[in-house]
Design a protein around this motif. Sequence first.
Motif, PDB file in Angstrom:
ATOM      1  N   ALA A  46       0.860  -1.191   0.000  1.00  0.00           N
ATOM      2  CA  ALA A  46       0.000   0.000   0.000  1.00  0.00           C
ATOM      3  C   ALA A  46       0.891   1.235   0.000  1.00  0.00           C
ATOM      4  N   GLY A  47       0.274   2.401  -0.002  1.00  0.00           N
ATOM      5  CA  GLY A  47       1.027   3.647   0.076  1.00  0.00           C
ATOM      6  C   GLY A  47       1.477   3.915   1.491  1.00  0.00           C
ATOM      7  N   PHE A  48       2.049   5.093   1.712  1.00  0.00           N
ATOM      8  CA  PHE A  48       2.539   5.474   3.033  1.00  0.00           C
ATOM      9  C   PHE A  48       1.558   6.392   3.769  1.00  0.00           C
ATOM     10  N   GLU A  49       0.322   6.506   3.279  1.00  0.00           N
ATOM     11  CA  GLU A  49      -0.653   7.403   3.886  1.00  0.00           C
ATOM     12  C   GLU A  49      -1.547   6.643   4.880  1.00  0.00           C
ATOM     13  N   ARG A  50      -2.209   7.395   5.747  1.00  0.00           N
ATOM     14  CA  ARG A  50      -3.129   6.796   6.702  1.00  0.00           C
ATOM     15  C   ARG A  50      -4.230   6.024   5.981  1.00  0.00           C
ATOM     16  N   SER A  51      -4.765   6.599   4.915  1.00  0.00           N
ATOM     17  CA  SER A  51      -5.854   5.947   4.185  1.00  0.00           C
ATOM     18  C   SER A  51      -5.397   4.615   3.601  1.00  0.00           C
ATOM     19  N   ALA A  52      -4.108   4.527   3.219  1.00  0.00           N
ATOM     20  CA  ALA A  52      -3.585   3.281   2.676  1.00  0.00           C
ATOM     21  C   ALA A  52      -3.601   2.184   3.734  1.00  0.00           C
TER      22      ALA A  52
END
Length: 358
Positions: free
Chosen positions: A238-244
């Motif tokens: 996933a990405g490095f964001e909270r939503s990820a």
Amino acid sequence: MAVTLAEVAAHAGVSSATVSRVLNGGHPVAGSTRTRVEQAIEELGYIANGPARALAAATSDLVGVLVHDVADSFFGILAGSFQKALAPTGQGDGRRLAVVCNTEGVPSAELDYLALLEGQRAGGVVLTGGAVEEPHHSAALTARISRMALAGTRVVLCGRPPLSVPAALPVATVMFDDHGGAFRLAEHLLTLGHRRIAYVAGPPGLSTTRERLAGHTAALRRHDPALPDACAPLTVHAGFERSAGYDATRELLRRGAPFTAVAAANDTVAAGVAAALGEAGKRIPEDVSVAGFDDLPFSVDTAPALTTVRVPLREAGVLAAQLVTGRRAAPPGRITTLPTELMVRASTAPPPREGSRP
């Protein structure tokens, strides 16, 4: 006989003016065109006119700092520490201008900013964050950095692997022990008794993702050679964001394979993991342990406080400032690896007993 600029242009299928723009960096050139020109320069062994290059080698007091996302605390702390440390007194330095360039992790943006900094004859450049491990980009980045360093620009790679550049060039590397940190974190979860460990990794094709995932997997394998395969279905990129982190955890829950712990790519992702688990009615750490990476400031204020791996971001910023200004000489090999540290807090505990609340 020396290769001419016109021969480079013909080899790359562009005009001589375009080759000149790529060499001088004063005007923007499309990424694909620049790559063709740089490959032609390398393949033909073109060497620019000596007196002209000597004139262009005069550098300014501008220092460029390339970050993936200036709004991300990881990069904000690193860039802030760097800028504060530019002056020996730590109070700022009117003789140097630090410019933060936000690449959003896009390889072409990284090259574009470097071209602009080269055109401004920047005295120093610091590239932070994981490197995109794509051969064509790596080759173009190496060529660009080599040319800038040859012209007198000091370059520091911070939080990413070294480039294959001549040892004589002023290019230093500051690395984090991501592999070791991830190994110790997984070892901590294993010591608590966890065997079904989910892992929310970062984006594929990024050096940081590779190093942290490799360290995590190595700890599993050391404990039990069968564990990496057993936990593989519980690994999500996933990405490095909270939503990820939130979306990845919902996906793990949807799959239905049981897990008692989640190791996240970073602390921000771990916050998203915790939110998704809470929505699913799972308690931390009674039902599922959660761990992050980086030890960002908010990690001690979460409820419960987050177990994580401390990455020495402020120390790295100071070291990068010293290296890029020449106040500190690079070590032999020009690579410094900063240690990471496991920070055990309340978000991890032994797994629930069989038959207890899931």
